[in-house]
Design an enzyme around this catalytic site. Structure first.
Site, mmCIF file in Angstrom:
data_model
loop_
_atom_site.group_PDB
_atom_site.id
_atom_site.type_symbol
_atom_site.label_atom_id
_atom_site.label_comp_id
_atom_site.label_asym_id
_atom_site.label_seq_id
_atom_site.Cartn_x
_atom_site.Cartn_y
_atom_site.Cartn_z
ATOM 1 N N GLU A 127 -7.289 0.631 -4.376
ATOM 2 C CA GLU A 127 -7.246 0.501 -2.922
ATOM 3 C C GLU A 127 -8.555 -0.005 -2.306
ATOM 4 O O GLU A 127 -8.524 -0.890 -1.438
ATOM 5 C CB GLU A 127 -6.829 1.845 -2.311
ATOM 6 C CG GLU A 127 -5.362 2.167 -2.593
ATOM 7 C CD GLU A 127 -5.022 3.632 -2.432
ATOM 8 O OE1 GLU A 127 -5.918 4.409 -2.042
ATOM 9 O OE2 GLU A 127 -3.869 4.011 -2.705
ATOM 10 N N ASP A 179 -13.045 4.669 2.096
ATOM 11 C CA ASP A 179 -11.588 4.650 2.263
ATOM 12 C C ASP A 179 -11.057 6.079 2.322
ATOM 13 O O ASP A 179 -10.859 6.727 1.293
ATOM 14 C CB ASP A 179 -10.956 3.879 1.099
ATOM 15 C CG ASP A 179 -9.438 3.767 1.221
ATOM 16 O OD1 ASP A 179 -8.874 4.302 2.195
ATOM 17 O OD2 ASP A 179 -8.820 3.146 0.338
ATOM 18 N N LYS A 189 2.821 11.149 -3.770
ATOM 19 C CA LYS A 189 1.719 10.458 -4.432
ATOM 20 C C LYS A 189 0.753 11.454 -5.072
ATOM 21 O O LYS A 189 0.077 11.139 -6.049
ATOM 22 C CB LYS A 189 0.986 9.581 -3.413
ATOM 23 C CG LYS A 189 -0.097 8.688 -3.998
ATOM 24 C CD LYS A 189 -0.635 7.773 -2.918
ATOM 25 C CE LYS A 189 -1.766 6.897 -3.417
ATOM 26 N NZ LYS A 189 -2.249 5.978 -2.370
ATOM 27 N N ASP A 203 0.874 -1.171 0.000
ATOM 28 C CA ASP A 203 0.000 0.000 0.000
ATOM 29 C C ASP A 203 0.910 1.219 0.000
ATOM 30 O O ASP A 203 1.455 1.601 1.036
ATOM 31 C CB ASP A 203 -0.899 -0.017 1.238
ATOM 32 C CG ASP A 203 -1.709 1.266 1.404
ATOM 33 O OD1 ASP A 203 -1.759 2.069 0.444
ATOM 34 O OD2 ASP A 203 -2.286 1.469 2.491
#
Length: 612
Positions: A174, A204, A70, A7
């Site tokens: 994800e 999430d 990211k 992850d």
């Protein structure tokens, strides 16, 4: 050879592996099961610091400490999201040929790093932790990405994996990974097939991105129905929101502006993150400003209610995405069996409270540790793809099926959009449709591919063109089989063949970058303009029918003068109305000989055919 699940998060990352039938989350050298996605360059150190070591010195070395890459990876420097993020980063980000790059000072030299290079350093750190834990080399991985990552962002993530010495077997969304972990951990679902499929909503909220997914889960088979979210909304945004309020309070009460000093901004951000964490368990927290302003003995008090009020807009954005996902799936809150919480930011009590209000009576679960759920699911898929799962006799097969966020189709009938792969179709997908040539002796067909929901082709997003050449001469209406195939990595294969031929021809197209916000805006615009778009599509089709008649019927004309006058009118009135085109079509048919007129009546006005 082991294959790990990673992850790769905005603020923290996690690595896991399937070992002896159990998913093991691997701790780093500090014994922590998550590692900060942070890289720092410190004079006196030959190598960059990565993870906890980098984060611990960030406040005193702010300009040479890099985090949150990211949010930049796979984006152009001019991207509005990048421009907004640069304002909140303490490191220096510059434009290098249209791409963002980070500049740092190390051992007297200036280094220039891409987001992919920085991310690869984090991946190397996780790879090293896994190798130390397993006692053998690790060369393969499944890496997770936000559900709405574009093709370019996915490619950049793959490149980061390659730079880290990893073969990336799959990029897994994800929320799908979290749903997979949930299905694996719910032993009751795996052991009692009679329970059937359950509809779950995965909420999430990570450090930098938010995803919501509605999926059907049956054991370790996950079928995604709908995805939504915001790839620029996460726990970091809550920290920044609180930081801006604290900075304003300092400015008002002490007359000190800390917003222009990178070191103080980094330190204040850490203080605000700590206060946010305290408010997870406590109703009140304190922000001690002494580390920020050593000469001032100042403590700022903050209640949980005040914090939630400051972040109300951010929380509302997540609920808007949840409602949009339900609408897209044609479901109500009552149709959802359970809500799964993923991501460390879901520990905020307000998240559970808001979701409980939205889904009354439904269980809100943290079956797997929210910080580890995504890596857990990635490890399961990694084991499946590498063959390790098949050596574990007590595990069932792992299946993950995602969906495409927008329809894929082609331009037909002079400008109408013909959907071939509808929105929210399970990926991988392959769909075919029969189309026909529009004109006599047509030798080429230009297949223009679009992505979107609007009935008029060019009001959608253009992806590319493929031309099928050297068609056999003959009358209009030659049948052509069209096929679109979309794979797991977002590559679209366009194929076509003449009916009766076994030879397919085609090309590959890459889906254009589109953020979650752009997808939502396009879908909303399509809904608002549906009536106008449908009217325009009908107008274009009426014009196209007239063009077909004029081109295909020249040899059958009885009234040549009348026919030519209609041709002249059309060349000067491309923007005419539907009614005008239909009236001219009637006039053109009257100018034809009876034999051709009857044929035209039976064939050209068919509403069932799609023409190029």
């Amino acid at each position: 050879m082991s294959c790990i699940g990673i992850d790769l998060g905005t603020t923290n990352s996690c690595v896991a592996v399937l070992l002896h039938g159990k998913v093991e989350v691997i701790a780093n050298e500090f014994g922590k099961r998550t590692t900060p996605s942070c890289v720092a360059f410190v004079d006196g150190e030959a190598q960059a610091l990565v993870g906890d070591a980098a984060l611990s010195q960030a406040a005193r070395n702010a300009t040479n400490t890099i985090s949150e890459m990211k949010r930049l990876i796979g984006r152009s420097f001019s991207d509005p999201c990048v421009q907004a993020d640069v304002q909140n980063l303490t490191c220096r980000v510059v434009n290098n040929e249209g791409q963002p790059q980070v500049l740092v000072q190390h051992r007297g030299k200036e280094l220039s790093l891409t987001p992919e290079q920085v991310s690869s350093m984090v991946l190397k750190k996780l790879k090293s932790s896994a190798e130390s834990f397993l006692g053998r080399p690790v060369l393969k991985a499944v890496i997770t990405v936000p559900a709405y990552f574009s093709a370019r962002q996915r490619d950049a993530t793959r490149e980061a994996g390659r730079l880290a010495g990893l073969e990336v077997l799959r990029l897994l969304p994800e929320p799908s990974a979290a749903a997979l972990a949930y299905g694996h951990e719910r032993a009751d679902l795996r052991q009692d097939p009679g329970q059937g499929s359950r509809t779950v909503l995965v909420y999430d909220l990570g450090g930098g991105t938010f995803d919501v997914t509605i999926a059907a889960i049956e054991g370790t088979e996950v079928t995604v129905r709908v995805v939504d979210g915001d790839d620029h909304l996460g726990g970091h945004d809550f920290d920044v929101c609180l930081m801006k309020w604290v900075a304003q309070e300092i400015r008002s009460s002490l007359g000190v502006d800390v917003a222009n000093e990178p070191a103080k901004v980094r330190r204040l951000l850490s203080l605000c993150e700590r206060a946010k964490r305290d408010l997870t368990a406590l109703t009140k927290a304190e922000v001690d400003l002494e580390p920020l302003l050593p000469d001032r003995d100042q403590i700022l008090k903050l209640s949980r209610a005040k914090f939630e009020n400051l972040c109300q807009d951010l929380l509302q954005k997540t609920l808007d995405c949840v409602r949009a996902a339900l609408t897209s799936a044609e479901l109500t809150a009552g149709d959802v069996d359970e809500v799964i919480l993923v991501g460390g930011s879901t520990r905020m009590p307000v998240v559970t409270r808001l979701l409980a209000d939205l889904f009354p009576g439904k269980p809100i679960r943290r079956t797997v540790n929210p910080d580890e759920a995504v890596a857990h699911g990635a490890a399961l898929l990694a084991a499946e793809l590498s063959g390790a799962r098949r050596r574990e006799t007590d595990l069932t097969a792992v299946v993950v099926q995602d969906v495409t966020p927008l329809s894929l189709g082609i331009d037909v009938n002079g400008g109408s959009f013909c959907s071939i792969i509808p929105r929210n179709t399970t990926i991988p997908a392959e769909k075919s449709k029969r189309v026909s040539t529009a004109f006599k002796n047509q030798r080429n067909v230009s297949i223009q591919v679009y992505q979107g929901e609007r009935p008029v082709a060019n009001r959608n997003m253009f992806l590319g063109t493929y031309t099928l050449q050297n068609l056999p001469p003959g009358p209009e209406g030659l049948g052509i089989q069209m096929s679109l195939t979309l794979d797991q990595d977002g590559v679209l294969q366009v194929k076509a063949r003449v009916e009766g031929s076994v030879q397919w021809e085609g090309c590959s197209l890459e889906l254009r970058d589109r953020s979650a916000l752009e997808v939502d805006e396009h879908a909303a615009l399509a809904a608002r303009t549906k009536a106008a778009d449908e009217a325009e599509a009908q107008r274009l089709e009426a014009r196209f029918n007239l063009e077909k008649c004029l081109v295909n019927s020249k040899e059958e004309v009885a009234d040549v003068a009348k026919f030519r006058s209609i041709e002249d009118w059309l060349s000067q009135n491309q923007s005419g109305s539907r009614e005008e085109f239909e009236a001219k079509l009637t006039e053109a048919k009257l100018a034809l000989r009876c034999r051709r007129n009857e044929y035209f009546e039976n064939y050209h006005t068919s509403k069932r055919s799609k023409f190029f």
